[in-house]
Design a protein around this motif. Structure first.
Motif, PDB file in Angstrom:
ATOM      1  N   MET A 135      -4.065  -0.522   5.594  1.00 40.43           N
ATOM      2  CA  MET A 135      -3.777  -1.260   4.369  1.00 40.43           C
ATOM      3  C   MET A 135      -2.275  -1.296   4.137  1.00 40.43           C
ATOM      4  N   SER A 136      -1.761  -2.453   3.776  1.00 37.80           N
ATOM      5  CA  SER A 136      -0.399  -2.563   3.290  1.00 37.80           C
ATOM      6  C   SER A 136      -0.449  -2.874   1.799  1.00 37.80           C
ATOM      7  N   ALA A 137       0.598  -2.487   1.092  1.00 33.73           N
ATOM      8  CA  ALA A 137       0.617  -2.694  -0.358  1.00 33.73           C
ATOM      9  C   ALA A 137       2.038  -2.923  -0.832  1.00 33.73           C
ATOM     10  N   GLU A 138       2.176  -3.808  -1.813  1.00 29.99           N
ATOM     11  CA  GLU A 138       3.432  -3.988  -2.543  1.00 29.99           C
ATOM     12  C   GLU A 138       3.113  -3.738  -4.003  1.00 29.99           C
ATOM     13  N   PRO A 275      -4.391   4.264   4.724  1.00 26.37           N
ATOM     14  CA  PRO A 275      -5.840   4.133   4.918  1.00 26.37           C
ATOM     15  C   PRO A 275      -6.427   3.124   3.938  1.00 26.37           C
ATOM     16  N   VAL A 276      -7.487   2.455   4.335  1.00 26.27           N
ATOM     17  CA  VAL A 276      -8.077   1.445   3.449  1.00 26.27           C
ATOM     18  C   VAL A 276      -8.751   2.067   2.235  1.00 26.27           C
ATOM     19  N   ALA A 292      -2.956  -5.147  -2.338  1.00 20.79           N
ATOM     20  CA  ALA A 292      -3.376  -4.540  -1.072  1.00 20.79           C
ATOM     21  C   ALA A 292      -3.887  -5.599  -0.099  1.00 20.79           C
ATOM     22  N   ARG A 293      -3.502  -5.437   1.163  1.00 19.24           N
ATOM     23  CA  ARG A 293      -3.982  -6.298   2.243  1.00 19.24           C
ATOM     24  C   ARG A 293      -4.420  -5.417   3.411  1.00 19.24           C
ATOM     25  N   VAL A 294      -5.402  -5.905   4.151  1.00 17.11           N
ATOM     26  CA  VAL A 294      -5.980  -5.118   5.242  1.00 17.11           C
ATOM     27  C   VAL A 294      -5.847  -5.882   6.557  1.00 17.11           C
ATOM     28  N   ASP A 402     -17.368   9.959   6.031  1.00 15.55           N
ATOM     29  CA  ASP A 402     -17.107  10.096   4.601  1.00 15.55           C
ATOM     30  C   ASP A 402     -15.808   9.416   4.191  1.00 15.55           C
ATOM     31  N   VAL A 403     -14.812   9.481   5.056  1.00 17.69           N
ATOM     32  CA  VAL A 403     -13.527   8.851   4.779  1.00 17.69           C
ATOM     33  C   VAL A 403     -13.230   7.849   5.885  1.00 17.69           C
ATOM     34  N   ALA A 404     -12.486   6.816   5.561  1.00 17.85           N
ATOM     35  CA  ALA A 404     -12.189   5.775   6.533  1.00 17.85           C
ATOM     36  C   ALA A 404     -11.300   6.326   7.645  1.00 17.85           C
ATOM     37  N   PRO A 405     -11.593   5.995   8.887  1.00 18.58           N
ATOM     38  CA  PRO A 405     -10.689   6.402   9.969  1.00 18.58           C
ATOM     39  C   PRO A 405      -9.355   5.679   9.835  1.00 18.58           C
ATOM     40  N   TRP A 406      -8.305   6.321  10.354  1.00 21.16           N
ATOM     41  CA  TRP A 406      -6.967   5.779  10.148  1.00 21.16           C
ATOM     42  C   TRP A 406      -6.030   6.281  11.236  1.00 21.16           C
ATOM     43  N   LEU A 407      -5.237   5.378  11.765  1.00 23.49           N
ATOM     44  CA  LEU A 407      -4.166   5.728  12.697  1.00 23.49           C
ATOM     45  C   LEU A 407      -2.850   5.732  11.925  1.00 23.49           C
TER      46      LEU A 407
END
Length: 411
Positions: A135-138, A275-276, A292-294, A402-407
């Protein structure tokens, strides 16, 4: 002329890496960045494609461990630095490098291969599935706030020189690795990557700044960021550009975000890879103001279906037979019975004549492997077929996380 594939010799690295840079636009990197990639390159895991004396293709791999549902760290090849010269497209160079690479990964006994893609459409034909998102966010920090959580007064923040606390910050990251599937355990040397700060990459922002969070004298979190000042007709409207934020507990995490929101002369925080399901979205007073954008994150490829599926745990008891299609790595093709639960799993080939419950390709298994993409969603796209009624629902729930996977960073 015949294209020769061979393992990269250390003396060839400059030419090899130069051709990689050319394939990605030809803009030179900062000397410190180039030096770091030279130091991190595992030459024995890197391939060059040569047309006579000309390097026309590159591909490499890093040796990682990747966290999977259940908390285990599974050996994985981090596929990287893949390119084909514009003069040698459509001649099978990429396919031959992918073939050689996956054979080598199998020989090394690594159940998984991972990559991030410059163009997502390339790697599906080699069995890679999109397994994580980012996720990116401004965030408009004038119109949304973070309320101080209970216990915030116990957390002390202080500025520190990036280099002076690098070891302590890396220790916080290492303690966080098992908190989400998709995070990487890295070889020594990789702790230098998040410290890179070439002036040419700052786009007018400050050198990287660091604030650490302490509780009872121990560093329990940190944030690295840039301050990008700006002034308009109405006054200051600078931005904070987030590089890395990590905390060992929810209170510290909230305190660090609140600090970023409150920096004087700024009205925006820009985050490019989160993470999303980032808790930030539940800390802010107005999530719409986060914009937020994914997008896709990490691709996963099961190199050994049985070993990979045995390496993770499952949200609920599962007993399912997969009919797996894998034309590029035919040793995976066929029927596999997975039985498992929250304590462990077994995945073995089935006797001849065993009926399958679900049919899918290894690409779908890769997408679902870390628990962020559901088998049910893939079935809705026609990419998983239910052969036994009820099998899809049970397997889809079992594979979830339970939680979103994330790199957290590229490679």
């Amino acid at each position: 002329m015949t294209i020769e594939l061979r393992v990269l010799r250390p003396s060839e690295w400059d030419d090899w890496y130069g051709k990689l840079i050319l394939a990605f636009g030809g803009v030179p990197e900062a000397p410190q960045e180039r030096e770091l990639w030279d130091a991190l390159t595992e030459h024995e895991r890197s391939i060059g494609a040569w047309d006579g004396d000309d390097c026309v293709g590159t591909a490499g791999a890093f040796s990682f461990g990747v966290s999977v549902p259940g908390g285990a760290m599974v050996p994985a090849a981090g596929v990287t630095m893949v390119s084909v010269a514009a003069t040698h497209r459509r001649r099978g160079v990429l396919t031959s490098m992918m073939r050689r690479q996956l054979d080598d990964v199998r020989e090394l006994g690594e159940p998984l291969a991972l990559l991030t893609a410059s163009e997502p459409g390339i790697y599906g034909r080699f069995g890679y599935g999109i397994a994580t998102q980012q996720m990116s966010a401004e965030i408009d920090t004038l119109r949304t706030r973070i309320k101080a959580p209970e216990g915030a007064d116990e957390v002390r923040l202080r500025f520190a020189k990036v280099a002076d606390v690098a070891q302590e910050c890396e220790a916080v990251y290492v303690r966080s690795i098992g908190s989400r599937p998709g995070m990487l355990a890295r070889r020594p040397g990789w702790e230098r990557l998040p410290l890179l700060d070439p002036p040419a990459d700052r786009d007018g922002a400050s050198p990287m700044l660091c604030v650490v969070a302490e509780r009872a004298g121990e560093i329990v979190g940190f944030v690295r960021f840039h301050n990008k000042p700006a002034w308009g007709a109405g006054g200051p409207n600078g931005s904070i550009v987030l590089r890395h934020i990590e905390a060992l507990d929810p209170v510290t995490y909230a305190v660090l975000w609140r600090f970023l929101f409150d920096i004087d002369l700024t009205d925006k925080v820009v985050a490019r890879n989160r993470p999303v399901d980032d808790p930030l979205l539940h800390l802010v007073s107005d999530p719409r103001r986060c914009e937020a954008r994914v997008r896709d994150g990490m691709f996963v490829r099961l190199v050994d279906v049985g070993a990979a599926l045995e390496a993770r745990t499952y949200q609920k008891p599962v007993d399912v037979v997969f009919d797996v299609e894998d034309t590029f790595c035919p040793w995976n093709a066929g029927r596999w019975r997975l039985t498992g639960d929250g304590k462990g799993a077994s995945c073995k080939r089935t006797p001849v004549g065993t009926s399958a419950d679900l049919a899918l390709s290894v690409r779908e298994l890769g997408a679902a492997y870390l628990g962020g993409v559901s088998l049910a969603a893939l079935a809705g796209a026609g990419r998983v077929r239910e052969l036994r009624q009820g099998a899809l629902s049970g397997a889809s729930v079992a594979f979830a996380s339970d939680v979103a996977p994330w790199l957290p960073h590229g490679f």
